[in-house]
Design an enzyme around this catalytic site. Sequence first.
Site, PDB file in Angstrom:
ATOM      1  N   GLU A  81      76.302  51.152  98.725  1.00 32.06           N
ATOM      2  CA  GLU A  81      77.554  50.386  98.606  1.00 32.06           C
ATOM      3  C   GLU A  81      78.713  51.210  99.153  1.00 32.06           C
ATOM      4  OE1 GLU A  81      79.246  47.889  98.172  1.00 32.06           O
ATOM      5  OE2 GLU A  81      78.255  46.381  96.930  1.00 32.06           O
ATOM      6  N   ASN A  96      83.558  41.750  94.412  1.00 32.96           N
ATOM      7  CA  ASN A  96      83.105  42.090  95.759  1.00 32.96           C
ATOM      8  C   ASN A  96      84.043  41.485  96.799  1.00 32.96           C
ATOM      9  OD1 ASN A  96      80.710  43.767  96.032  1.00 32.96           O
ATOM     10  ND2 ASN A  96      79.624  42.187  94.885  1.00 32.96           N
ATOM     11  N   ASP A 148      78.558  39.408  98.916  1.00 32.02           N
ATOM     12  CA  ASP A 148      78.721  40.814  98.529  1.00 32.02           C
ATOM     13  C   ASP A 148      79.920  41.401  99.265  1.00 32.02           C
ATOM     14  OD1 ASP A 148      78.025  43.675  97.810  1.00 32.02           O
ATOM     15  OD2 ASP A 148      76.263  42.684  97.016  1.00 32.02           O
TER      16      ASP A 148
END
Length: 292
Positions: free
Chosen positions: A18, A148, A199
């Site tokens: 991430e 997100n 995301d």
Amino acid sequence: MRDASVGVFSSVACRLGEGATYDPATGTAWWFDIEGKALLEKPTDADEATVHPLPFMASALAVIDGDRQLIAAQDGLYVRDRRSGRLSLHKPLEADNPATRSNDGRVHPSGALWIGTMGIEGEPGLGAIYWYRAGELRQLYPGIGIPNSICFSPDGRIAYFTDTKLYRLMRVDIDPANGLPIGEPQIFFDHSTHEGGIDGSVCDADGQVWNARWGSGMLDTYAPDGTRIGSIAIGARQVTCPAFIGQSADRLIVTSAWSGMSDADRQADPDAGRTFIVDRPVKGRHEPKVLL
């Protein structure tokens, strides 16, 4: 199946990759393995990434200056010395709540950092989205499940974000001088009838939003009017976060994850957790520095 223009940028298989970003001053890409408690560093001309162990889960990195970085971690914002790796707490962030951690975040052109928090197990409504700038921290949106897609239009007048659990990519008008909202969030794209979840995202120089679609292995592109105008198959199902890299910000990397997969799932998805590079030319932008 992976798109022909997509290759592997790093073979390190992150449990939960991430927070991808890029520092043009050093020509270096940075990203996290949140659940693996690690920060990864890879100059674009290096063969492989360097893995820096961390004492906590962390998820987002912003450049302060040539020597320092700001890292969002599970209990606060930390200043990191780029050369030594030394960490010092700068600002607590939900430090009194051990059930949450940081997640997605990006820097607005004004130097403001938007950063999200979430339940460690992804519980609905435990997180929030915050604004930080020049020592001041404000909560913007409480009751977030998985924050997100935080990113900003090139002129700094629009912010995008999502609660992945709600399947809606949102947009909100913001003050370009400080990155604070001046309107109410509106639905930018309703994802409820589409495969996968929204995301991480990044916004290019033309105002197009590039989104990693968790669970579908796709990198989607949205026009400024909210129309999905393209999709690129990345080659790992759980893609998480894109970032523009290169001195011209003309390429993209995309992180991914193997978190939650069974042994059979991982055998069927052998590149899960790796970080990918998209070798199609794009008109990207470099991330601004955060105003400490």
